[in-house]
Structures are given as structure tokens and as C-alpha cells.
Design a protein around this motif. Sequence first.
Motif, short mmCIF file in Angstrom:
data_model
loop_
_atom_site.label_atom_id
_atom_site.label_comp_id
_atom_site.label_asym_id
_atom_site.label_seq_id
_atom_site.Cartn_x
_atom_site.Cartn_y
_atom_site.Cartn_z
N TRP A 195 31.06 25.31 -8.69
CA TRP A 195 32.37 26.20 -8.02
C TRP A 195 33.34 25.11 -8.44
CZ3 TRP A 195 31.49 29.11 -3.86
CH2 TRP A 195 30.27 29.45 -2.73
N ILE A 196 34.34 26.47 -8.88
CA ILE A 196 35.93 26.35 -9.36
C ILE A 196 37.10 26.69 -8.58
CG2 ILE A 196 37.24 26.24 -11.29
CD1 ILE A 196 34.94 24.78 -13.64
N SER A 197 37.98 26.82 -8.53
CA SER A 197 38.77 27.81 -8.32
C SER A 197 39.48 28.33 -9.38
CB SER A 197 39.55 26.64 -7.52
OG SER A 197 40.52 27.84 -7.04
N GLY A 198 39.36 29.27 -8.68
CA GLY A 198 40.40 30.50 -9.91
C GLY A 198 41.67 30.89 -8.98
N LEU A 216 44.13 31.58 -0.37
CA LEU A 216 43.99 30.00 0.87
C LEU A 216 45.85 29.92 1.02
CD1 LEU A 216 42.45 27.79 2.10
CD2 LEU A 216 43.10 26.47 -0.24
N GLU A 217 46.22 30.22 -0.37
CA GLU A 217 48.22 29.99 -0.05
C GLU A 217 48.09 30.31 1.21
OE1 GLU A 217 48.80 27.99 -4.14
OE2 GLU A 217 49.26 30.07 -3.94
N TYR A 218 47.65 32.43 1.39
CA TYR A 218 48.11 33.48 2.23
C TYR A 218 47.30 32.91 3.60
CZ TYR A 218 48.99 38.39 3.90
OH TYR A 218 48.96 39.01 4.57
N GLU A 266 37.39 29.80 8.66
CA GLU A 266 37.92 29.01 8.52
C GLU A 266 36.94 27.85 7.81
OE1 GLU A 266 40.09 26.41 8.83
OE2 GLU A 266 40.70 27.69 9.55
N ASP A 267 35.28 27.96 7.72
CA ASP A 267 34.83 27.25 7.07
C ASP A 267 34.97 27.90 5.59
OD1 ASP A 267 33.69 29.93 7.66
OD2 ASP A 267 31.39 29.47 6.49
N LEU A 286 37.12 26.81 -0.45
CA LEU A 286 38.12 27.52 -1.15
C LEU A 286 39.14 25.61 -2.21
CD1 LEU A 286 38.83 31.03 -0.53
CD2 LEU A 286 36.91 29.88 -2.01
N GLY A 287 39.47 25.20 -0.41
CA GLY A 287 40.84 24.32 -0.14
C GLY A 287 39.94 22.99 -1.41
N GLY A 288 38.24 22.85 -1.30
CA GLY A 288 38.10 21.71 -2.09
C GLY A 288 37.90 21.64 -3.38
N LEU A 289 37.99 23.12 -3.69
CA LEU A 289 37.11 23.43 -4.55
C LEU A 289 38.23 22.99 -6.35
CD1 LEU A 289 36.11 26.91 -4.74
CD2 LEU A 289 34.96 25.14 -4.52
N PRO A 290 37.64 22.22 -7.36
CA PRO A 290 38.58 21.60 -8.18
C PRO A 290 38.98 22.89 -9.30
CG PRO A 290 36.30 21.89 -8.83
CD PRO A 290 35.72 22.09 -7.49
N ARG A 291 40.62 22.99 -10.22
CA ARG A 291 40.32 23.12 -11.38
C ARG A 291 39.88 23.40 -12.51
NH1 ARG A 291 46.44 25.13 -9.62
NH2 ARG A 291 45.71 25.54 -8.03
N SER A 292 38.74 22.15 -12.38
CA SER A 292 38.16 22.48 -13.74
C SER A 292 37.06 21.17 -13.64
CB SER A 292 38.83 21.94 -15.56
OG SER A 292 39.73 20.81 -15.13
N LEU A 293 35.81 21.37 -14.37
CA LEU A 293 35.03 20.08 -14.37
C LEU A 293 34.39 20.28 -16.30
CD1 LEU A 293 31.41 21.59 -13.84
CD2 LEU A 293 32.49 22.47 -11.90
N SER A 294 33.27 19.73 -15.77
CA SER A 294 33.01 18.55 -17.32
C SER A 294 31.36 18.52 -16.64
CB SER A 294 33.42 17.42 -18.01
OG SER A 294 34.74 18.14 -18.57
#
Length: 253
Positions: free
Chosen positions: A61-64, A71-73, A95-96, A101-109
Motif C-alpha cells: 500500500w501507498i498513500s495518495g 484522514l486529516e479531515y 477506526e481500523d 491509512l495513517g500508517g501508509l508510506p508515501r513511497s516504497l521500492s
Amino acid sequence: MLNRVAVLSDIHGVLPALEAVLAEPDVSAADRIVLTGDITAGPQPAQVLDLLTSLGDRVAWISGNADRELLEYRRGQRDSIPDPIAPWAAEQLREDHLELLGGLPRSLSLPVRGLGKVLFCHATPRDDEEVVLVDSSLDRWAEVFSGLDADVRTVVCGHTHMPFVRLAHGRLVINPGSVGMPYGRSGAHWAMLGPGTELRHTDFDIEVAVAQVTRDSSYPDIAEWTDYFLHARATDTDALAAFGPRDGRRHTE
């Protein structure tokens, strides 16, 4: 080293489009499914997250930007979101879901056979809202790639909902397009990596999907939303005209 990786971007909470792609034999057989963000902001956000989490560790998973905004809202860190459906979608999440979503990275390799070290991100490697397009200038790509490790030879991004593959300064750039909110052509767009690069398109019954989403979603303007986005009423020309100024150009052709 992964042999085959399916890339799904910009699902935007459209369950029938996601189900159609997951039913593809090559997706079922892939070593990994990578989601390059904007998973939830749409008419069926909870159902989409529940289906994807049921797939377990096969999914990376990656956050967009849209996931971050929801999440911020919900966390009270912003009062509004530009996308009209997004505040409604945010309120549908448990909540889960928010913890996910709060734990998703912005990128991954990930290492992919034939492509080497592949960097996956949502918009660009440095920002989840930055716009680059298939015809962005080489100077623009150099700016976007600044700071990348030299061994990253392939970059996969989403965000603009239009599929393309191009070379820029020796790096292969891949945008799989959008699963749930395509611009220019209806259906679900995605990509298959390893050992080469294949842009894929999955047809599904749009009218059946419109009926299903309209029936299942409580979003007040769902009929208008599904008609516009599932039928891809926005053309690629419309999208390029809208995105062009954000790419730093004065006009688009």
C-alpha cells in the motif's frame, strides 16, 4: 526479486471496478499487488478497503493525497476537502480504516525482474500532489527526480488518472492510469510489471456497475457522480487542459 507485479492506482472507492481488475488472471497470479494511492475517496470507501485488506500481505500500500486528506479531515486537522465526495467518504470509514491509512508510506521500492529497483509513489517521488504528465519537459522531469538514488531506474506514479509509459533522463516512468475514475476512456486501467511493462485495460459492464454503486452508496449525489466518472465523461483533452498549468506550463496543446 519479484517476477510479476500488478499496479492498481486511483481506485477512488469504486468497488465493481476493483473487483473486475482483481478477477483478471494475471492479477490473481501476480507476486504482489501494489496500490499507488487514492484508494478510498469515492462512493464505496469502506467496501474497497475491506476487500483489499482481505488479500493480506500480497498487497503493498501507498498513500495518495486523497487518502491523506480523508484522514486529516476525520482527525480534525482540516475543515474541508476540495473533492465534493471526499468529506462524505471520510465519514464512512471505521477506526481500523483510519489506522490503516495513517500508517501508509508515501513511497516504497521493490526489486522487479527486468526493471531493477522500482520506486512506487502516488504523484511524484517527493510530493503526493505534484503533477507530471506524459509530455512534461525533460527539465521538469529532472526537477521531479532530483534526490532520487542513482540505482532507481524505474518510477511508477499515478495521480493524473491517465496511463502512459515514457523515458525521462534514462529512467522509465510508468503511470497505470485509474481503476475507478478514468479520464479519456471508460473501464479500469492498471499495469503489469516484470520483466517488461504492460499497460492494461479491463472492460466491465458500466451500466451494471452504475446501478450497483447507485444502489449501495448513500452519497447524496451518487447518480450524477457515477454517470460522470464511470462513463469517463472527462476526456484526456479536458484533463490535460486542467492539469497543464500545475505542471508549470503556460498552455497545453
